[in-house]
Design a protein around this motif. Sequence first.
Motif, short mmCIF file in Angstrom:
data_model
loop_
_atom_site.label_atom_id
_atom_site.label_comp_id
_atom_site.label_asym_id
_atom_site.label_seq_id
_atom_site.Cartn_x
_atom_site.Cartn_y
_atom_site.Cartn_z
N SER A 90 0.83 -1.20 0.00
CA SER A 90 0.00 0.00 0.00
C SER A 90 0.86 1.25 0.00
CB SER A 90 -0.90 0.04 1.25
OG SER A 90 -1.71 -1.11 1.34
N VAL A 91 0.35 2.33 -0.59
CA VAL A 91 1.01 3.62 -0.44
C VAL A 91 0.77 4.10 0.99
CG1 VAL A 91 0.68 4.14 -2.88
CG2 VAL A 91 -0.95 5.04 -1.21
N THR A 92 1.65 4.93 1.49
CA THR A 92 1.53 5.41 2.86
C THR A 92 1.31 6.92 2.93
OG1 THR A 92 3.94 5.64 3.04
CG2 THR A 92 2.97 3.54 3.76
N HIS A 93 1.26 7.56 1.78
CA HIS A 93 0.98 9.00 1.73
C HIS A 93 -0.04 9.25 0.63
CE1 HIS A 93 1.53 13.36 1.51
NE2 HIS A 93 2.16 13.29 2.65
N VAL A 135 -2.78 8.42 9.07
CA VAL A 135 -3.28 9.55 9.87
C VAL A 135 -4.62 10.04 9.33
CG1 VAL A 135 -2.82 11.93 10.58
CG2 VAL A 135 -0.96 10.24 10.56
N ILE A 136 -4.71 10.26 8.03
CA ILE A 136 -5.94 10.82 7.47
C ILE A 136 -7.11 9.87 7.62
CG2 ILE A 136 -5.70 9.97 5.08
CD1 ILE A 136 -6.67 13.54 6.07
N ARG A 137 -6.85 8.57 7.71
CA ARG A 137 -7.93 7.58 7.89
C ARG A 137 -8.31 7.36 9.35
NH1 ARG A 137 -5.21 3.18 3.76
NH2 ARG A 137 -5.98 4.06 1.78
N SER A 138 -7.61 8.02 10.27
CA SER A 138 -7.89 7.88 11.71
C SER A 138 -8.47 9.19 12.23
CB SER A 138 -6.62 7.52 12.47
OG SER A 138 -6.79 7.71 13.86
N ARG A 197 -9.06 10.22 15.21
CA ARG A 197 -8.31 10.77 16.34
C ARG A 197 -7.00 11.41 15.88
NH1 ARG A 197 -4.15 9.56 19.54
NH2 ARG A 197 -3.71 7.63 18.40
N GLN A 198 -6.27 10.72 15.02
CA GLN A 198 -4.96 11.23 14.61
C GLN A 198 -5.07 12.46 13.72
OE1 GLN A 198 -1.67 8.56 13.70
NE2 GLN A 198 -3.01 6.82 14.10
N ARG A 199 -6.01 12.46 12.77
CA ARG A 199 -6.10 13.62 11.87
C ARG A 199 -6.56 14.88 12.61
NH1 ARG A 199 -10.54 10.28 9.32
NH2 ARG A 199 -12.52 11.15 10.08
N ASN A 200 -7.31 14.70 13.70
CA ASN A 200 -7.78 15.85 14.45
C ASN A 200 -6.71 16.45 15.36
OD1 ASN A 200 -10.29 15.60 13.29
ND2 ASN A 200 -11.22 14.57 15.04
N LEU A 201 -5.63 15.73 15.57
CA LEU A 201 -4.56 16.23 16.43
C LEU A 201 -3.76 17.33 15.74
CD1 LEU A 201 -3.16 12.93 18.01
CD2 LEU A 201 -4.57 14.67 19.12
N VAL A 202 -3.71 17.31 14.40
CA VAL A 202 -2.90 18.29 13.67
C VAL A 202 -3.84 19.38 13.17
CG1 VAL A 202 -1.12 18.61 11.91
CG2 VAL A 202 -1.45 16.36 12.96
#
Length: 526
Positions: A65-68, A361-364, A366-371
């Motif tokens: 899978s791509v990671t970005h 990050v973008i699919r999570s 919690r994580q995407r909202n941290l930035v």
Amino acid sequence: MVTSVLGDNRASEVCGDESGFNCLYQSNQQEYEDVPVHFDNPLPSWLTGTLIRNGLGLFERGRQSVTHVFDGLAKLSSWKFLPNGTSLFSTRFVRSDFYTETMSRNHLASYLLFNQPDPPFSYYQKKLAVRRGIDNMNINIYDFPKKHGDTLFAALSDYWNVYQVSGKNLHTQHLIKPKLSGGKSSSTSDLLSSSHPLPEPGTTNRLTYLVRQKTSSFVPNKLSLVRMSSVSGRSLIAEWKIRESVPYMHSFSVTQTKAIMMTSPMVPDNDCVSRQGSTLSCINWNPNKHSILYIANIKTGEKKEITMTSSILAFHHINQGRLARTATDINAYDLNKNEIIMDVVSYDSPLIFTRTLLTAVIRSERQRNLVNIKPKVRRIHINLSRKTADVEDMSTTNDVTDGLDMPAINEQYRSQHYCYAYGMNNFADGNSYSSSAIIKKDMCNGGTVVGKLLIPSHYPVEPAFVPNPQGTQEDDGVLLVPFLRGEDAVTYLSVVDAKTMSIISKADMPDYIPFSLHGKFIKDFF
């Protein structure tokens, strides 16, 4: 007859989350050609032409899978608005060498990616990827007028090579490796360019830039301003020798007479890229390094350099326009040859680029909202005679809901005095990245937000402004905005009144469309 692949599945089953947001970053291999779509209200009679967008379609192959997000394989989408009122939808992958080889195997082909895939390339694959370079043209699509009234299209990334594609059926035609008229130095290699070419005022030409990377320690890198006479035709206007690595740039600005390129504090280390076989881990962030403006007269090639007193990270330039000083010079942008006003979208940190857009990050939620990084619209006042550049903040509040990116304007006001900018706003509720709105800013009144379209659990992408040909005001027209409807994971195209920012009509597509980055509406092209 086309049948949606979704059937009666819920968004959670298709996208992996109940909100449906993750479908923007989930593969969809379905392709369609000229499928009729039906709008729920009559469209303006003058809305005839084709909207074409470029973006992402495939994020994995086999177990790799791509990671970005930037490495998602390129997929085009188009909407035709015919004179008889019929509307047709198409979507098709760009048949790049990267795509073709990937589909013939059970893993991603070895080409240069923004970030290493999972699992990562082997040592041999990394070396092969560096040698082959970037081949995934997934950022933008641009039209190039041709003699005898024809139009050619190219799928673009921030790379010098492009793929010519058909605007009528989205079929990939061939790879183009442009040759820059005037000869190429054997000590440099053509590398980066802009995925946002701009019209050369008063002509059918386009303008872009080229970063030429040195292949020897004894020569400098080069930054060139380039005229594009066709998809493949390139000629040099002006060139600068740069001893250091050339900082990352994504877009630039053009006035009636000049082109302005602005460096950022984000600098890729090309030697590191050659070793790592990808870019992300090789980006140096130096906020203390002041931005430099490279300015050239489009007609004469006369050059200027202005070192700013600050550093600005700007992925997207909005437009140029001078403040009216008298009633008679409101549109006379270049009346004063020494002053330029340039509006850009800037960030105080590269985290949106280096962190938020990682697929994990973008699919999570919690994580995407941290930035929670706010894009800021800044106006740069350039004085050529004094060689100064003063920065004005055009955000009217400290709230994230005032931010704007993926900007669009009425292109009839390109390179001259203008007032309205439209764009995407994430964190529109102040808390959640997936709370997405389309907003309208009045740049003639300090950047005040004068309109907002926010639909809970519906996720827009970049708007495209289509002017009313009989309109007398700058905002007389419509915005074409694809939305992903989260509850059932279906994309619909909305036609938005640009004055009131209200939807006047919309049509469902047969499927969901993963995130698209940029595109263009071409009047009366079918």
